[in-house]
Design an enzyme around this catalytic site. Structure first.
Site, PDB file in Angstrom:
ATOM      1  N   ARG A 142       0.815  -1.209   0.000  1.00 56.35           N
ATOM      2  CA  ARG A 142       0.000   0.000   0.000  1.00 56.35           C
ATOM      3  C   ARG A 142       0.851   1.262   0.000  1.00 56.35           C
ATOM      4  O   ARG A 142       0.533   2.235  -0.693  1.00 56.35           O
ATOM      5  CB  ARG A 142      -0.962  -0.026   1.197  1.00 56.35           C
ATOM      6  CG  ARG A 142      -1.893   1.178   1.324  1.00 56.35           C
ATOM      7  CD  ARG A 142      -2.529   1.609   0.025  1.00 56.35           C
ATOM      8  NE  ARG A 142      -3.169   0.543  -0.722  1.00 56.35           N
ATOM      9  CZ  ARG A 142      -3.441   0.614  -2.014  1.00 56.35           C
ATOM     10  NH1 ARG A 142      -3.093   1.688  -2.714  1.00 56.35           N
ATOM     11  NH2 ARG A 142      -4.039  -0.396  -2.621  1.00 56.35           N
ATOM     12  N   LYS A 177       1.788  24.752  -4.234  1.00 58.60           N
ATOM     13  CA  LYS A 177       0.585  24.170  -3.652  1.00 58.60           C
ATOM     14  C   LYS A 177       0.733  22.647  -3.638  1.00 58.60           C
ATOM     15  O   LYS A 177       0.084  21.914  -4.385  1.00 58.60           O
ATOM     16  CB  LYS A 177      -0.650  24.606  -4.430  1.00 58.60           C
ATOM     17  CG  LYS A 177      -0.892  26.120  -4.336  1.00 58.60           C
ATOM     18  CD  LYS A 177      -2.075  26.566  -5.174  1.00 58.60           C
ATOM     19  CE  LYS A 177      -2.254  28.079  -5.091  1.00 58.60           C
ATOM     20  NZ  LYS A 177      -3.380  28.553  -5.944  1.00 58.60           N
ATOM     21  N   LYS A 209       4.131  39.561  -4.537  1.00 55.41           N
ATOM     22  CA  LYS A 209       2.678  39.540  -4.677  1.00 55.41           C
ATOM     23  C   LYS A 209       2.086  40.876  -4.243  1.00 55.41           C
ATOM     24  O   LYS A 209       2.797  41.773  -3.786  1.00 55.41           O
ATOM     25  CB  LYS A 209       2.097  38.394  -3.846  1.00 55.41           C
ATOM     26  CG  LYS A 209       2.584  37.027  -4.291  1.00 55.41           C
ATOM     27  CD  LYS A 209       1.887  35.915  -3.505  1.00 55.41           C
ATOM     28  CE  LYS A 209       2.319  34.549  -3.989  1.00 55.41           C
ATOM     29  NZ  LYS A 209       1.607  33.451  -3.284  1.00 55.41           N
ATOM     30  N   GLU A 238       4.062  39.729  -9.467  1.00 54.15           N
ATOM     31  CA  GLU A 238       2.651  39.474  -9.726  1.00 54.15           C
ATOM     32  C   GLU A 238       1.950  40.790 -10.003  1.00 54.15           C
ATOM     33  O   GLU A 238       2.063  41.749  -9.233  1.00 54.15           O
ATOM     34  CB  GLU A 238       2.023  38.791  -8.514  1.00 54.15           C
ATOM     35  CG  GLU A 238       0.533  38.518  -8.668  1.00 54.15           C
ATOM     36  CD  GLU A 238      -0.069  37.933  -7.405  1.00 54.15           C
ATOM     37  OE1 GLU A 238       0.029  36.700  -7.234  1.00 54.15           O
ATOM     38  OE2 GLU A 238      -0.610  38.706  -6.596  1.00 54.15           O
ATOM     39  N   ASP A 259      -2.045  37.879 -12.950  1.00 52.99           N
ATOM     40  CA  ASP A 259      -2.967  37.252 -12.019  1.00 52.99           C
ATOM     41  C   ASP A 259      -4.412  37.531 -12.395  1.00 52.99           C
ATOM     42  O   ASP A 259      -4.870  38.680 -12.358  1.00 52.99           O
ATOM     43  CB  ASP A 259      -2.692  37.757 -10.602  1.00 52.99           C
ATOM     44  CG  ASP A 259      -3.502  37.010  -9.557  1.00 52.99           C
ATOM     45  OD1 ASP A 259      -3.682  35.791  -9.717  1.00 52.99           O
ATOM     46  OD2 ASP A 259      -3.934  37.642  -8.571  1.00 52.99           O
TER      47      ASP A 259
END
Length: 332
Positions: A142, A177, A209, A238, A259
C-alpha cells in the site's frame, strides 16, 4: 545510501530526487501502517519463508511516475529477513539517525521495470515486476502504490495540460501548492508529465505579490527592495492590472505573473512587454481554456491543480505465486 542499494540511490538522484528525503517519506508511510505492530493479516496467512512474484499493473491509462520510489519502498523493507516482526521494528524508529541498521544486510527484494518514468501507459500494462519474500511485498504494497499512484496521477494531469498547449510555445509550470513533505516527489512527477517547476522553496526565487507591493508602497519599491536583499535571485512580479505590468517592466522585471487576467488582457500584456519580460498566466486556469491562454503568447501557464487536485492514477498489485493464478490485490 546504507538503506537502499547504491544503484537505486543513483537512479533517484538522476531524477533530481534526494534519496535521504525519499526515504524519510517512505518511513513515515510505513510507520502509519506498522508503528503499532506487524501486518497481522499477512503474518497469519503467509508463511515466513514463502517467496513469490508480484506485478504492478496500471488499471487506467496515464503517465507513470515514481517507479524508483516504489522500488525504494520494497527494497528498504526487503533488505531484512522478511519477517513481519523485522518489518515492524524497522518502521518504528522514524526519528532515529541510523534508520534501522538491521536492514542493511542485503537486498532480497528485486524488481524489473517494463516502463520508465514519463512513459505513457495503457490500462492493463505491467509497469514493474517485484520478486522476493511475499510478507515484505504484501506489507509494503500500500505504501508503494500510494506513492506511485499519486505521482503518476500528477504526471498524467500535467501531460494533459502539456498536450493542450502543444501547438504553442508556452510551458506548463507548477506552484508551491503541494502536500507537506511531498513537494520534491510531486514536482518530480510534474517533470515526468512534461511540465516545468517553479520555485522549490521561498528562498530560491522571489515572487512579489500584491501584499508585498502594499507593504513596500509600489511595484517599483518592492522590486528594488528584493533586488537589494538578494541581487542574484530570480524575481517574478505578480500584477493585477495592465498598468502594473507597465510599472514592472519599467522597474526591470524579467518575469511577470498575470494574475486573473482575461485572455484579451493577456494578449495586450504580451503586446506591451514586447519580449522585454517573460509572462506567466495564473489564477483559476481551466484545462479547456489552456490553448486559448497559450495562444496569447504568454510563456508559462501556472497551474496549481497539477499538485493539489490531480486524481490518483489507479495502479494495482497482482500476486503471481508459482502454484496459483494471478491474485488481484489492489483493493488492500
Amino acid at each position: 545510501m546504507g538503506d537502499i542499494s547504491r544503484e537505486l540511490a543513483a537512479n533517484l538522484r538522476s531524477g533530481g530526487l534526494d534519496p535521504a528525503a525519499v526515504l524519510r517519506v517512505i518511513w513515515a508511510g510505513l510507520a502509519e501502517d506498522l508503528a503499532d505492530g506487524p501486518d497481522v493479516t499477512t503474518a497469519a496467512t503467509i508463511p515466513p519463508a514463502e517467496i513469490g512474484t508480484a506485478e504492478v499493473v496500471a488499471r487506467r491509462p496515464g503517465i507513470v511516475a515514481g517507479l524508483y520510489v516504489a522500488d525504494a519502498v520494497f527494497q528498504l523493507v526487503g533488505a531484512g529477513d522478511g519477517s513481519a516482526a523485522a518489518v515492524q521494528r524497522a518502521a518504528a524508529p522514524i526519528g532515529r539517525a541510523d534508520l534501522a541498521s538491521e536492514l542493511t544486510q542485503g537486498f532480497h527484494v528485486t524488481s524489473r521495470h517494463h516502463f520508465s518514468d514519463g512513459d505513457k501507459v495503457s490500462g492493463g500494462d505491467v509497469l514493474m515486476t517485484v520478486s522476493g519474500p511475499l510478507r515484505v511485498i504484501l506489507t509494503t504494497e500500500r505504501t508503494a502504490l500510494n506513492l506511485l499512484g499519486h505521482m503518476s496521477g500528477i504526471a498524467t494531469l500535467t501531460g494533459r495540460w502539456v498536450e493542450a498547449v502543444a501547438e504553442t510555445g508556452a510551458r506548463i509550470r507548477d506552484t508551491r501548492k503541494t502536500l507537506p513533505g511531498l513537494r520534491a516527489l510531486e514536482k518530480y512527477a510534474v517533470r515526468c508529465g512534461g511540465g516545468v517547476n517553479h520555485r522549490m522553496s521561498l528562498s530560491d526565487a522571489a515572487l512579489i505579490k500584491d501584499i508585498h507591493v502594499a507593504g513596500a508602497g509600489s511595484v517599483t519599491a518592492a522590486f528594488d527592495a528584493v533586488g537589494k536583499l538578494a541581487p542574484d535571485l530570480p524575481v517574478e512580479v505578480e500584477c493585477d492590472t495592465l498598468e502594473q505590468v507597465d510599472e514592472a517592466v519599467a522597474a526591470g522585471a524579467g518575469l511577470i505573473l498575470l494574475d486573473n487576467f482575461t485572455v484579451a488582457d493577456m494578449a495586450e500584456a504580451v503586446k506591451r512587454t514586447a519580449g522585454l519580460a517573460k509572462l506567466e498566466a495564473s489564477g483559476g486556469l481551466r484545462l479547456e481554456d489552456a490553448a486559448a491562454v497559450a495562444a496569447t503568447g504568454v510563456d508559462f501557464l501556472a497551474v496549481g491543480a497539477l499538485t493539489h487536485s490531480a486524481p490518483v492514477l489507479d495502479i494495482g498489485l497482482d500476486l503471481v505465486p508459482a502454484d496459483r493464478g494471478v491474485l488481484r490485490g489492489s483493493e488492500r
